[in-house]
Design a protein around this motif. Sequence first.
Motif, PDB file in Angstrom:
ATOM      1  N   SER A  34       0.814  -1.219   0.000  1.00 25.17           N
ATOM      2  CA  SER A  34       0.000   0.000   0.000  1.00 25.17           C
ATOM      3  C   SER A  34       0.844   1.264   0.000  1.00 25.17           C
ATOM      4  O   SER A  34       0.339   2.355  -0.255  1.00 25.17           O
ATOM      5  CB  SER A  34      -0.927   0.020   1.216  1.00 25.17           C
ATOM      6  OG  SER A  34      -0.208   0.303   2.396  1.00 25.17           O
ATOM      7  N   GLY A  35       2.140   1.131   0.322  1.00 23.96           N
ATOM      8  CA  GLY A  35       3.021   2.300   0.335  1.00 23.96           C
ATOM      9  C   GLY A  35       3.173   2.941   1.697  1.00 23.96           C
ATOM     10  O   GLY A  35       3.867   3.948   1.827  1.00 23.96           O
ATOM     11  N   ALA A 232      -3.179  -3.034   8.859  1.00 23.48           N
ATOM     12  CA  ALA A 232      -2.674  -4.064   7.951  1.00 23.48           C
ATOM     13  C   ALA A 232      -3.722  -5.138   7.699  1.00 23.48           C
ATOM     14  O   ALA A 232      -3.812  -5.690   6.598  1.00 23.48           O
ATOM     15  CB  ALA A 232      -1.412  -4.695   8.535  1.00 23.48           C
ATOM     16  N   SER A 233      -4.524  -5.431   8.715  1.00 26.35           N
ATOM     17  CA  SER A 233      -5.580  -6.425   8.550  1.00 26.35           C
ATOM     18  C   SER A 233      -6.570  -5.986   7.482  1.00 26.35           C
ATOM     19  O   SER A 233      -6.926  -6.763   6.583  1.00 26.35           O
ATOM     20  CB  SER A 233      -6.297  -6.639   9.886  1.00 26.35           C
ATOM     21  OG  SER A 233      -7.249  -7.676   9.783  1.00 26.35           O
ATOM     22  N   ILE A 234      -7.005  -4.736   7.539  1.00 24.50           N
ATOM     23  CA  ILE A 234      -7.935  -4.226   6.538  1.00 24.50           C
ATOM     24  C   ILE A 234      -7.266  -4.165   5.168  1.00 24.50           C
ATOM     25  O   ILE A 234      -7.861  -4.527   4.149  1.00 24.50           O
ATOM     26  CB  ILE A 234      -8.440  -2.823   6.937  1.00 24.50           C
ATOM     27  CG1 ILE A 234      -9.080  -2.843   8.332  1.00 24.50           C
ATOM     28  CG2 ILE A 234      -9.442  -2.304   5.908  1.00 24.50           C
ATOM     29  CD1 ILE A 234     -10.215  -3.801   8.495  1.00 24.50           C
ATOM     30  N   LEU A 235      -6.009  -3.740   5.146  1.00 25.21           N
ATOM     31  CA  LEU A 235      -5.292  -3.604   3.870  1.00 25.21           C
ATOM     32  C   LEU A 235      -5.045  -4.945   3.201  1.00 25.21           C
ATOM     33  O   LEU A 235      -4.852  -5.012   1.989  1.00 25.21           O
ATOM     34  CB  LEU A 235      -3.957  -2.895   4.093  1.00 25.21           C
ATOM     35  CG  LEU A 235      -4.039  -1.432   4.544  1.00 25.21           C
ATOM     36  CD1 LEU A 235      -2.653  -0.902   4.862  1.00 25.21           C
ATOM     37  CD2 LEU A 235      -4.728  -0.583   3.499  1.00 25.21           C
ATOM     38  N   SER A 236      -5.039  -6.030   3.978  1.00 29.53           N
ATOM     39  CA  SER A 236      -4.853  -7.346   3.380  1.00 29.53           C
ATOM     40  C   SER A 236      -6.031  -7.725   2.486  1.00 29.53           C
ATOM     41  O   SER A 236      -5.913  -8.611   1.638  1.00 29.53           O
ATOM     42  CB  SER A 236      -4.673  -8.410   4.469  1.00 29.53           C
ATOM     43  OG  SER A 236      -5.885  -8.651   5.173  1.00 29.53           O
ATOM     44  N   ALA A 237      -7.179  -7.036   2.680  1.00 28.34           N
ATOM     45  CA  ALA A 237      -8.365  -7.348   1.887  1.00 28.34           C
ATOM     46  C   ALA A 237      -8.834  -6.187   1.019  1.00 28.34           C
ATOM     47  O   ALA A 237      -9.498  -6.395   0.008  1.00 28.34           O
ATOM     48  CB  ALA A 237      -9.507  -7.777   2.817  1.00 28.34           C
ATOM     49  N   ALA A 242      -0.980   4.502  -0.858  1.00 34.49           N
ATOM     50  CA  ALA A 242      -0.545   5.742  -0.206  1.00 34.49           C
ATOM     51  C   ALA A 242      -0.655   6.927  -1.150  1.00 34.49           C
ATOM     52  O   ALA A 242      -0.318   6.831  -2.337  1.00 34.49           O
ATOM     53  CB  ALA A 242       0.885   5.591   0.294  1.00 34.49           C
ATOM     54  N   GLY A 243      -1.116   8.064  -0.604  1.00 31.28           N
ATOM     55  CA  GLY A 243      -1.127   9.311  -1.345  1.00 31.28           C
ATOM     56  C   GLY A 243      -2.293   9.514  -2.281  1.00 31.28           C
ATOM     57  O   GLY A 243      -2.457  10.605  -2.827  1.00 31.28           O
ATOM     58  N   GLU A 244      -3.126   8.498  -2.488  1.00 33.06           N
ATOM     59  CA  GLU A 244      -4.247   8.647  -3.414  1.00 33.06           C
ATOM     60  C   GLU A 244      -5.424   9.347  -2.724  1.00 33.06           C
ATOM     61  O   GLU A 244      -5.685   9.116  -1.544  1.00 33.06           O
ATOM     62  CB  GLU A 244      -4.694   7.279  -3.936  1.00 33.06           C
ATOM     63  CG  GLU A 244      -3.655   6.595  -4.795  1.00 33.06           C
ATOM     64  CD  GLU A 244      -4.160   5.295  -5.403  1.00 33.06           C
ATOM     65  OE1 GLU A 244      -3.522   4.804  -6.348  1.00 33.06           O
ATOM     66  OE2 GLU A 244      -5.192   4.764  -4.931  1.00 33.06           O
ATOM     67  N   PRO A 245      -6.158  10.212  -3.443  1.00 34.13           N
ATOM     68  CA  PRO A 245      -7.306  10.905  -2.843  1.00 34.13           C
ATOM     69  C   PRO A 245      -8.386   9.932  -2.384  1.00 34.13           C
ATOM     70  O   PRO A 245      -8.709   8.963  -3.092  1.00 34.13           O
ATOM     71  CB  PRO A 245      -7.818  11.798  -3.975  1.00 34.13           C
ATOM     72  CG  PRO A 245      -6.662  11.940  -4.907  1.00 34.13           C
ATOM     73  CD  PRO A 245      -5.912  10.644  -4.833  1.00 34.13           C
ATOM     74  N   VAL A 246      -8.941  10.183  -1.205  1.00 33.92           N
ATOM     75  CA  VAL A 246      -9.957   9.320  -0.606  1.00 33.92           C
ATOM     76  C   VAL A 246     -11.196  10.158  -0.312  1.00 33.92           C
ATOM     77  O   VAL A 246     -11.124  11.154   0.416  1.00 33.92           O
ATOM     78  CB  VAL A 246      -9.441   8.676   0.694  1.00 33.92           C
ATOM     79  CG1 VAL A 246     -10.558   7.932   1.412  1.00 33.92           C
ATOM     80  CG2 VAL A 246      -8.274   7.736   0.405  1.00 33.92           C
ATOM     81  N   LEU A 247     -12.333   9.780  -0.871  1.00 31.72           N
ATOM     82  CA  LEU A 247     -13.607  10.437  -0.579  1.00 31.72           C
ATOM     83  C   LEU A 247     -14.296   9.675   0.555  1.00 31.72           C
ATOM     84  O   LEU A 247     -14.594   8.485   0.415  1.00 31.72           O
ATOM     85  CB  LEU A 247     -14.501  10.453  -1.822  1.00 31.72           C
ATOM     86  CG  LEU A 247     -15.961  10.876  -1.602  1.00 31.72           C
ATOM     87  CD1 LEU A 247     -16.051  12.292  -1.032  1.00 31.72           C
ATOM     88  CD2 LEU A 247     -16.762  10.766  -2.895  1.00 31.72           C
TER      89      LEU A 247
END
Length: 544
Positions: A34-35, A232-237, A242-247
Amino acid sequence: MAPSSMPGSIADAARSALEIGTGTARAAIALTRSGVVRPIRPERLYGMGKALVRYGHSATAAFCVGAARHPYRLAVVDDDGVETYAELDARTDRIAAALLASGAAPGGTVGILCRNHRAPIEVMVAAGKAGADVVLLNTGLSAEQMRGVADQQKLHTIVTDADFLDIVPDGPQVVRTDGDGPGTLNALAESGGPAELPFKPERSKMIVLTSGTTGTPKGAKRPHPSSLAPAASILSAIPLKAGEPVLIAAPLFHTWGNAALLLASLHGSTVVLQRKFEPRAFLDVVERRRATTIFAVPVMLQRVLEHVGESGGWAGPHRPRIVAVSGSALPAAQALSFMDRFGDCLYNLYGSTEVSWVSIAGPADLRDAPGTAGRAPAGTTLIILGEDDQPVGPGVEGRVFVGNDLPFDGYTGGESELEVRDGLLGTGDVGHLDDEGRLHLTGRADDMIVSGGENVHPGPVEDLIANAEGVREVAVLGVDDEQFGQRLAAYVVRAEGSTLDEDAVRELVRADLAKFAIPRDVHFLDELPRNQTGKVLRKELPGQ
């Protein structure tokens, strides 16, 4: 000796160790992918390290790390403009100093009663710098409930949008988020700076209100993570970058919106916010701000689908990679319809304020097993217990229990309502695992009714009606019955142009389920009463 051939208890322990090891490896890979973990310029390490030492693994630390790592990157974009990480850091220093001067910190409690814009983020970060606890107040509370919460949580200060001044009780210091005069957040920020802040303030607690529809909602204490394992648990799924815009369309006062903010700040993202959700404006801001990840609640997707119609989709050429929803049930038909129009970008997280996450369904799961709540992500234990409190096999229904790295710290009033078995928390839901390890929910354990001696779960009936042509949305629940003890009632919102009647609804159920599952009451409504996260307010349905 392979684990499968060992004696029972030893084999179980060996399997657990293998699963933990595998989960840890997956988590490390997820953080790198994810960076979040990547090379850093040496001159920026000091400021980042200092923020982590001072504030631990919190939103305050994440935004301070962002100010050290990428000070000129946009931290927040909202209806009022933009704010960089450096600007947010400097402004929250001043707000923190003002909270200290007013007596709201250390050890005090600040309530946040706001829609989605930069002010609630600023106050959360500032409270962490000052050592004040934060209560995220639901904007749908009544004046009476607000009085109860203010007393229960001992609120020193309430930061509120002008829209909600009529429900703010007397007593706490009131700070408005709009304007520049006395009593506003801008005035508070001006009065606070510059000042010396504590190097390691008292650890700020985050309190989220449960979604009770009557009485005073309980406060659930959300712990700050002690490591990056929960993220990390959430990111595994869910593959954030990193750095991307999130709404963040989900309300920030809800557990899901707050989790989205933590994940976005950890990734150094630009957080995009809108005060109110409206489908056209939602689609426009996704395109204009090139949001690659969206956090929403399922009812928002329903409104977007209705807005775009059968052949619609995104407003322009930009295509988000992730649309992640939580907060209420995601109907199978809605999931498939959304992916058919907007692409296979949909992720559904099942969890609650108390247990955090349980399982996550990605696009492939939602295609292969529509209606599934997904699989347990890395570092998460998910089991189904039968009536004897023993784990049951695939396809067997039972109560859902979970263990992860971020269970809540209990209710602020000391209440204890959750089932606990061998360190795992009960969700209060009933369901089963399929052969692929995917969770399928039947409904709430306390929603089951006994009608004429037969146990009936409303969930399968609700799903069956929801998937029928001509149905926009539906809720099914039990009501009292003098003859049978209880019976099912269906509350149906018809799609535009639908001529569905009571008999047609009953025939839908009769064709697929047992006779005792047929709802004897069928009510047609213009809309279902819902709270801000899309949960149906059952007490407001006719006959309740």
